[in-house]
Every structure is written in C-alpha cells, then in structure tokens.
Design an enzyme around this catalytic site. Structure first.
Site: not given
Ligand SMILES: C[S@@+](CC[C@H](N)C(=O)[O-])C[C@H]1O[C@@H](n2cnc3c(N)ncnc32)[C@H](O)[C@@H]1O
Length: 400
Positions: A53, A62, A136, A236, A263, A283, A331, A357
C-alpha cells in the site's frame, strides 16, 4: 549498529541493545538508529517486502506491510503457540486462513474539518495526524467508495477542532454508517442528513444513538438468513474470516442436535447452524438477540432457535444447565470467559467449539478445559486483521 533479535506480539523489534523496541523491522535485520530516531535498514531480512500500500509509510492503520505474507502467517501462529506453551500446551496447528487484500467490510475512520473541506482517513503512525487513504489495501472497495459521503458527513459532524468517528459497514444494499459526534441532531440537520444518505446510496445512517434514516435494510447474511444488526454491533471483520470460523465451528459440532451458542452476538454461528440443529443463543446485548430472533423468524428451513439475554461473566450457565445440549459454541470478547469456562469444566458437556480473539485468555481458558479432561485436537489461526497484530483462533475441545 543494532540487530533485531525477535518481534513482540505487537510487531515491535527487540533490538540487541536489550532495551529498544523498533517498529517496522524484522528479526535478523541490522539497523542504524539516527539521533532523531530515524531507522535505516542496513541489512534487510529476506522476509522484507515492498509494502503493498502506498500509504503504509505514513498511515498507522497497518503495522506489518513490510513483511511477506508467509512471515506474518508464521509470526501470528507463533504468538498463539507461545501463549499456549506458557501453560504447557503444544497442540497441532492447522494451516492459517488469511483474509484477502481489501476484504475488511467494517472500518472506523476519523473525519476532521480542514481549511479546504474535510479529511477522512486513519490516524498516522503513533500520531494524531489524519492520513487520507484513497488507495487503502485493507478495506473493501465498497467501503472506500463511501469516502465522498464520509467527507460530507464530516463537515456536518466534526467541530472546528474535534474529530468525528465514522464507523462504516458494508451491506449488500449500501453502506451502514454510524456517526460518533459531539453535535446534537437537530430537526434541520436530520433533514439534511437524510438527503445526504439518499444521494450517496447509504443503507442506514445513525447519529450517535439516534437512527436518522434507513433507506434499505442494512442486512448481514448469516448462512442465507438475513439479520439487521443494531448500529455498530459486533461483526466478524471479513466475510472470508467469518466463513473460515464458521466452517471450523460447523465441523466441530457435527452430529450435535442441540447446541448452545454462548456470546452469540447477532447469530453469526447460531443461524447457519440452525439449518441442522436446535440452537439456544446467549448474549448480554438484548438488541443483538432481538435482531437474531427477527432474522430467525423470517428465515427459511431453520430448526428452533431460542435466545436469552444474560451476562455470562456474572451469571455463567451452571454445569447442570448444559445437560440439555450436545455441544457448545463459545466466542467471548477479549477478556475471555473465565467464569463460564470453569462451569463448563465442571459440566458433562463433551464437545466445545471455542473461538477467541485473544491468545492470552484463550490459552488460560484452554488450560482449564485440558485440566478437566478435554483434548485439544487442533488449533487454527484465522487472520482477518491482515497486517495488524490481531489474531483470531478457533479450536475444538472434546472429551469422552
Ligand atoms: C467476539 S463477539 C462474538 C459474537 C458472535 N459470536 C459473532 O461471531 O458474531 C463477543 C460477543 O460477546 C458479547 N458479550 C460481551 N460481554 C458479555 C457478557 N459479559 N456476557 C454475555 N455476552 C457478552 C458481545 O456483545 C459480543 O456480541
């Protein structure tokens, strides 16, 4: 002259003087650092490449464009391997899945008013300077095409000295734009903004927490089911990354008739898996679950999906609550899922697909599961944050 001995997990070079951390260098390189801090590469690494880039020199978006794809892949995998090794874990790695160039479908730009008009871009390397990034290589062409709209929005949203935050998400029917600003949304401004959104073909425009206009549904497609996420909701970062993670989660949970997705967000995993299994999505953000539920209700050929708003840090699912399920998808955010993982360790669940992550919390949580009798047959790194130090990880945990 200094030699670069290794890279930190943020991509900074550890120099042979034992104290300097140098950006944009590679292991084995010999460098000269001038009085003013300018770095001259005396002996380049064979892994050094010309940055793809033209903005790389000044832009801070980056960090790793000076390294070959092979080097970055190995470095990212090594970050995960080291985090696991710190807990005595040495699993097999599947080949990394790296998202293509220009595939980030969500970006947060900053906008600032200038004497001539408006500047929209990313901040410079370790500075507050804004860098214009018309070429970009990170974000999708559709996101780059929103620049004229973002510049007009900046004129309306940024104060004389301050900046506006512009979170832009690609959708099939136009960009979904969330403006973060100190300026109030007056009735007149609302009319101006709606006209702007229409003229530039935006799907939705939101001003802080207030929806201004929805011209087309700003839908995301999760396995053929359309979901309208709340503005700025987690997604994502690339479609390719999402596809790789979903393929792994799908493989790990094969044969499970009842799955709990912890999550769950707006249903990235829940809805595609609901084509073959019953799902319970948990969630903490109720707006995300409302979006997921609406998507499911309008979806076709899906098994039953239920949702539950619950803070899984404070009130994780208890071990006996897993008795109804054959598999778990988990997740969590960067902090990991310490309390929930401890409850899972004490449950009778046999199959977990874990997505993360953060290598550090992933390794910590993996260790708890391994100590509870789970095996970790493989780990895959998914790189949807090209040229950055971020990594995404997916792994099965299984026990007999
Ligand atoms: C990494 S994202 C993953 C979302 C989903 N699995 C996806 O792939 O799109 C983490 C998720 O955890 C939720 N989150 C964060 N803290 C939390 C908590 N204390 N209890 C439940 N969910 C939570 C966030 O709102 C978010 O949607």
């Amino acid at each position: 002259m200094l030699t670069i001995e290794s890279l930190t997990h943020l991509g900074l070079g550890r120099a042979s003087d034992g104290r300097s951390l140098i950006p944009r260098v590679l292991p084995g390189e010999e460098i000269d650092v001038a009085q003013d801090g300018t770095v001259r590469i005396v002996t380049p690494s064979p892994d050094r490449v010309a940055a793809p880039c033209r903005h790389f020199k000044s832009c801070g978006g980056c960090a790793m464009q000076h390294a070959s794809d092979e080097f970055v892949a190995g470095w990212k995998q090594d970050i995960v391997a080291r985090a696991l090794a710190a807990h005595g874990l040495h699993p097999a790695f599947r080949a990394i899945a790296t998202s293509p160039v220009q595939s980030r479908r969500r970006a947060k730009f900053a906008g600032r008013r200038t004497k001539k008009g408006a500047l929209v871009g990313f901040h410079g390397k370790a500075s507050h300077t804004l860098i214009d990034v018309p070429d970009c290589q990170l974000v999708t062409p559709a996101l780059l095409a929103t620049m004229p709209a973002l510049q007009e929005l900046t004129l309306l949203a940024a104060s004389r000295k301050g900046e506006a935050d512009l979170t832009v998400t690609e959708t099939a029917l136009g960009a979904d734009v969330l403006v973060g600003t100190d300026k109030d949304l007056t009735p007149d401004l609302r009319v101006t903004l709606a006209a702007l959104a229409n003229a530039h073909g935006l799907s939705r425009l939101v001003w802080n927490d207030e929806p201004v206009v929805t011209i087309n549904p700003p839908d995301q497609d999760f396995g053929g089911t359309k979901v309208t996420p709340p503005p700025g909701a987690f997604l994502q970062a690339t479609k390719a990354g999402e596809t790789a993670l979903l393929a792994a989660v799908d493989e790990i949970t094969q044969g499970a008739a009842r799955i709990v997705d912890l999550f769950a967000g707006c249903g990235t995993f829940t809805l595609p898996l609901a084509a073959r299994a019953e799902l319970h999505a948990v969630e903490s953000e109720s707006a995300m679950l409302t979006a997921l539920d609406r998507g499911w209700r309008a979806g076709r050929n899906l098994r039953k999906v239920t949702t539950e708003t619950r803070d899984l840090f404070r009130r994780p699912l208890e071990p006996d609550e897993f008795a109804k399920y054959d598999a778990v998808v988990i997740d969590p955010p960067r902090a990991g899922a310490e309390a929930q993982i401890e409850a899972l360790a004490r449950s009778d669940i046999k199959t977990i697909a874990m997505v993360s992550c953060n290598p550090v919390t992933f390794a910590r949580d993996a260790k708890v599961l391994i100590d509870a009798g789970f095996a970790m047959p493989w780990v895959q790194v998914v790189d949807q944050f090209r040229w950055s130090p971020h990594v995404e990880i997916v792994s099965p945990f299984t026990r007999k």
